[in-house]
Design a protein around this motif. Structure first.
Motif, PDB file in Angstrom:
ATOM      1  N   GLN A  82       0.828  -1.221   0.000  1.00  0.00           N
ATOM      2  CA  GLN A  82       0.000   0.000   0.000  1.00  0.00           C
ATOM      3  C   GLN A  82       0.858   1.264   0.000  1.00  0.00           C
ATOM      4  N   TYR A  83       2.116   1.167   0.466  1.00  0.00           N
ATOM      5  CA  TYR A  83       2.985   2.335   0.509  1.00  0.00           C
ATOM      6  C   TYR A  83       3.715   2.569  -0.819  1.00  0.00           C
ATOM      7  N   PHE A  84       3.427   1.763  -1.803  1.00  0.00           N
ATOM      8  CA  PHE A  84       3.982   1.954  -3.142  1.00  0.00           C
ATOM      9  C   PHE A  84       2.880   2.339  -4.140  1.00  0.00           C
ATOM     10  N   GLU A  85       1.748   2.769  -3.629  1.00  0.00           N
ATOM     11  CA  GLU A  85       0.631   3.208  -4.454  1.00  0.00           C
ATOM     12  C   GLU A  85       0.572   4.741  -4.477  1.00  0.00           C
ATOM     13  N   GLU A  86      -0.353   5.281  -5.237  1.00  0.00           N
ATOM     14  CA  GLU A  86      -0.631   6.711  -5.195  1.00  0.00           C
ATOM     15  C   GLU A  86      -1.221   7.066  -3.834  1.00  0.00           C
ATOM     16  N   PRO A  87      -0.955   8.233  -3.262  1.00  0.00           N
ATOM     17  CA  PRO A  87      -0.175   9.373  -3.782  1.00  0.00           C
ATOM     18  C   PRO A  87       1.266   9.395  -3.278  1.00  0.00           C
ATOM     19  N   TYR A  88       1.815   8.220  -2.872  1.00  0.00           N
ATOM     20  CA  TYR A  88       3.176   8.194  -2.338  1.00  0.00           C
ATOM     21  C   TYR A  88       4.188   8.464  -3.450  1.00  0.00           C
ATOM     22  N   ILE A  89       5.255   9.229  -3.074  1.00  0.00           N
ATOM     23  CA  ILE A  89       6.355   9.540  -3.990  1.00  0.00           C
ATOM     24  C   ILE A  89       7.542   8.673  -3.588  1.00  0.00           C
ATOM     25  N   MET A  90       8.076   7.924  -4.539  1.00  0.00           N
ATOM     26  CA  MET A  90       9.215   7.054  -4.259  1.00  0.00           C
ATOM     27  C   MET A  90      10.495   7.888  -4.147  1.00  0.00           C
ATOM     28  N   GLY A  91      11.349   7.541  -3.193  1.00  0.00           N
ATOM     29  CA  GLY A  91      12.621   8.219  -3.018  1.00  0.00           C
ATOM     30  C   GLY A  91      13.745   7.207  -2.849  1.00  0.00           C
ATOM     31  N   ALA A  92      14.868   7.410  -3.566  1.00  0.00           N
ATOM     32  CA  ALA A  92      16.011   6.492  -3.484  1.00  0.00           C
ATOM     33  C   ALA A  92      17.218   7.150  -4.125  1.00  0.00           C
ATOM     34  N   HIS A  93      18.381   6.545  -3.929  1.00  0.00           N
ATOM     35  CA  HIS A  93      19.601   6.978  -4.611  1.00  0.00           C
ATOM     36  C   HIS A  93      19.740   6.118  -5.872  1.00  0.00           C
ATOM     37  N   ASN A  94      19.774   6.768  -7.036  1.00  0.00           N
ATOM     38  CA  ASN A  94      19.640   6.075  -8.333  1.00  0.00           C
ATOM     39  C   ASN A  94      18.305   5.313  -8.334  1.00  0.00           C
ATOM     40  N   ALA A  95      17.240   6.081  -8.201  1.00  0.00           N
ATOM     41  CA  ALA A  95      15.920   5.529  -7.880  1.00  0.00           C
ATOM     42  C   ALA A  95      15.387   4.589  -8.947  1.00  0.00           C
ATOM     43  N   MET A  96      15.568   4.895 -10.219  1.00  0.00           N
ATOM     44  CA  MET A  96      14.983   4.064 -11.282  1.00  0.00           C
ATOM     45  C   MET A  96      15.579   2.666 -11.304  1.00  0.00           C
ATOM     46  N   SER A  97      16.814   2.515 -10.827  1.00  0.00           N
ATOM     47  CA  SER A  97      17.411   1.187 -10.740  1.00  0.00           C
ATOM     48  C   SER A  97      16.661   0.324  -9.732  1.00  0.00           C
ATOM     49  N   ASP A  98      16.403   0.879  -8.531  1.00  0.00           N
ATOM     50  CA  ASP A  98      15.672   0.118  -7.509  1.00  0.00           C
ATOM     51  C   ASP A  98      14.228  -0.142  -7.937  1.00  0.00           C
ATOM     52  N   ILE A  99      13.595   0.851  -8.547  1.00  0.00           N
ATOM     53  CA  ILE A  99      12.194   0.689  -8.967  1.00  0.00           C
ATOM     54  C   ILE A  99      12.071  -0.383 -10.043  1.00  0.00           C
TER      55      ILE A  99
END
Length: 462
Positions: A82-99
């Motif tokens: 549920q924490y990976f749904e809207e309206p949550y914004i994903m945050g990470a270092h080199n985020a697209m790699s983890d996503i």
């Protein structure tokens, strides 16, 4: 001041991967922020149900035995998805790699991250802090944390995700950075679901083997270990199912002429299971050379090499081919039962027509033979004996001729017929005597002509 200075809902995440496939995770850590307040912190090991690579183990120090009792990603997702749904914004270092790694793993259960936006601390450091003037390696998380004075245990997911969270807080506290320009849309990509494999591909292992052999030839520091230590590490990796650990340590032991057949046998078995037959034979030959002078176990290696080559050259049996044909026919009949029925009816019709044609031919041949016999009996009614001996000789000659044609591999149709021998020319005396013989009127032509007289022969001489 609130814990997080920016409004909205954020989920900071960091994951670790078990191997070079980059399509599953073995650990995940997340921090959930809701309107400036920290709501949740979770760090958990994930059972990827696949193999672990030696290089990845050296990075994050997570072994396969550590995750055997852990939950799988679908089980984790049922509680925290549920924490990976809207309206949550994903945050990470080199985020697209983890996503992308998470989405590849989630594709196996036909789902994905449904959040549409993300923020990347690497972009913040590149575009806001260094403004494009960074040096080599300055954007690595370990170097950023050291530069900003943030505590970090690199490649520990709990420490990494906390560093990302602290970087954004640092930018606001020191520079009052505006976060809106760095919030971007997640590019949606569809990943094909892949099955978890406990065995790596032969292509990956060939690439890794080339890397290991280069390290051995260059005598790099990673290879500078004792033979006994390499053998012990290889045995531990063999028990854990770490293919790369087995290949690395056993290759090092073989390069240093280890005097035991078990290392070469295990390494050859692994290469054979990965369809790397050439490398299996190579390591067996190397073991034979190393053991031939001092150890009798080299004969075991030789027998294994013989069995490998025999299995490699053994063709498929006829029974296997027949089973394949039968299975393919069954599959065709299951897919198209109407077509299979039509084919069967057509085959029955063809067989019936061929039988009818054969019966008509036999009837015609028997009637023709009967007609010939009646004609012969009418011409010679007294002849009750079988055919004369000359006919049997002609039949034998014809049969021998056929045999000669078959032996020569020449068909009778393509064989040119022989020209008939010309009749022998009659002598002049016979021709003149036949022309000089008078033909009496009313004489029977079937009777032979009378022989020439002495006077006629004398005239012929003159």
């Amino acid at each position: 001041m609130a814990d997080f200075p920016y409004p909205g809902k954020f989920t900071f995440v960091d994951v670790e991967i078990p191997n070079l496939n980059n399509d599953c995770i073995c650990a995940i850590s997340m921090i959930v922020i809701d309107e400036g307040e920290e709501k949740l912190r979770v760090t958990e090991l994930i059972n990827p149900r696949t193999f672990f690579s030696a290089n990845n183990i050296k990075i994050h120090h997570i072994h396969r035995k550590d995750v055997l009792d852990s939950r799988t990603l679908p089980q984790f997702w049922a509680d925290y998805g549920q924490y990976f749904e809207e309206p949550y914004i994903m945050g990470a270092h080199n985020a697209m790699s983890d996503i992308s790694v998470i989405n590849k793993d989630l594709a196996r259960i036909h789902t994905e991250i449904h959040a549409t936006k993300y923020v990347d601390t690497m972009d913040i450091m590149d575009q806001f802090y260094y403004r494009g003037n960074q040096g080599k390696g300055d954007l690595k998380l370990c170097n950023i944390a050291e530069h900003l004075g943030i505590e970090l245990d690199h490649h520990n997911p709990q420490s990494d995700v906390n560093a990302c969270y602290e970087i954004i807080r640092y930018m606001y506290n020191h520079f009052e950075m505006d976060l809106e320009p760095f919030i971007k849309n997640i590019k949606k990509t569809k990943f094909r679901p892949k099955k978890h494999t406990a065995v790596p591909s032969s292509r990956q292992m060939k690439i890794f083997l080339n890397y290991v052999r280069k390290q051995i030839t260059r005598k790099s520091p990673s290879v500078d270990i004792s033979v006994l230590k390499a053998k012990k590490q290889g045995d531990a990796a063999y028990e854990e199912g770490d293919y790369e650990g087995v290949i690395f340590n056993y290759e090092v032991a073989a390069a240093k002429n280890w005097q035991s057949a078990s290392v070469y046998l295990r390494l050859a078995e692994i290469y054979d299971s990965l369809n790397m037959t050439f490398d299996a034979n190579r390591i067996l030959e190397k073991g034979i050379r190393n053991l031939k002078r001092t150890n009798r176990d080299w004969r075991i290696l030789k027998s294994m090499a013989y069995n490998l080559n025999r299995k490699r050259r053994k063709p498929e049996s006829q029974e296997a081919e027949k089973q394949k044909e039968a299975s393919s026919r069954k599959k065709g009949s299951k897919k198209y039962p109407e077509l299979a029925g039509k084919k069967a009816d057509a085959a029955n019709d063809i067989s019936k027509t061929s039988e009818n044609n054969a019966e008509t031919i036999t009837d015609q041949s028997s009637s023709a033979a009967g007609g010939v016999e009646t004609g012969a009996e009418s011409q010679n009614p007294d002849a009750s004996q079988p055919a004369p001996a000359r006919q049997s000789k002609a039949v034998k000659a014809d049969a021998s001729k056929k045999k000669r044609v078959r032996r020569g591999n020449i068909s009778r149709r393509t064989r040119k017929p022989k020209k008939p021998n010309p009749a022998p020319a009659a002598s002049k005396s016979e021709s003149v005597s036949q022309s000089a013989a008078p033909k009496a009127e009313g004489s029977n032509p079937s009777q032979p002509a009378s022989a020439p007289t002495k006077v006629q022969s004398a005239e012929l001489v003159h």
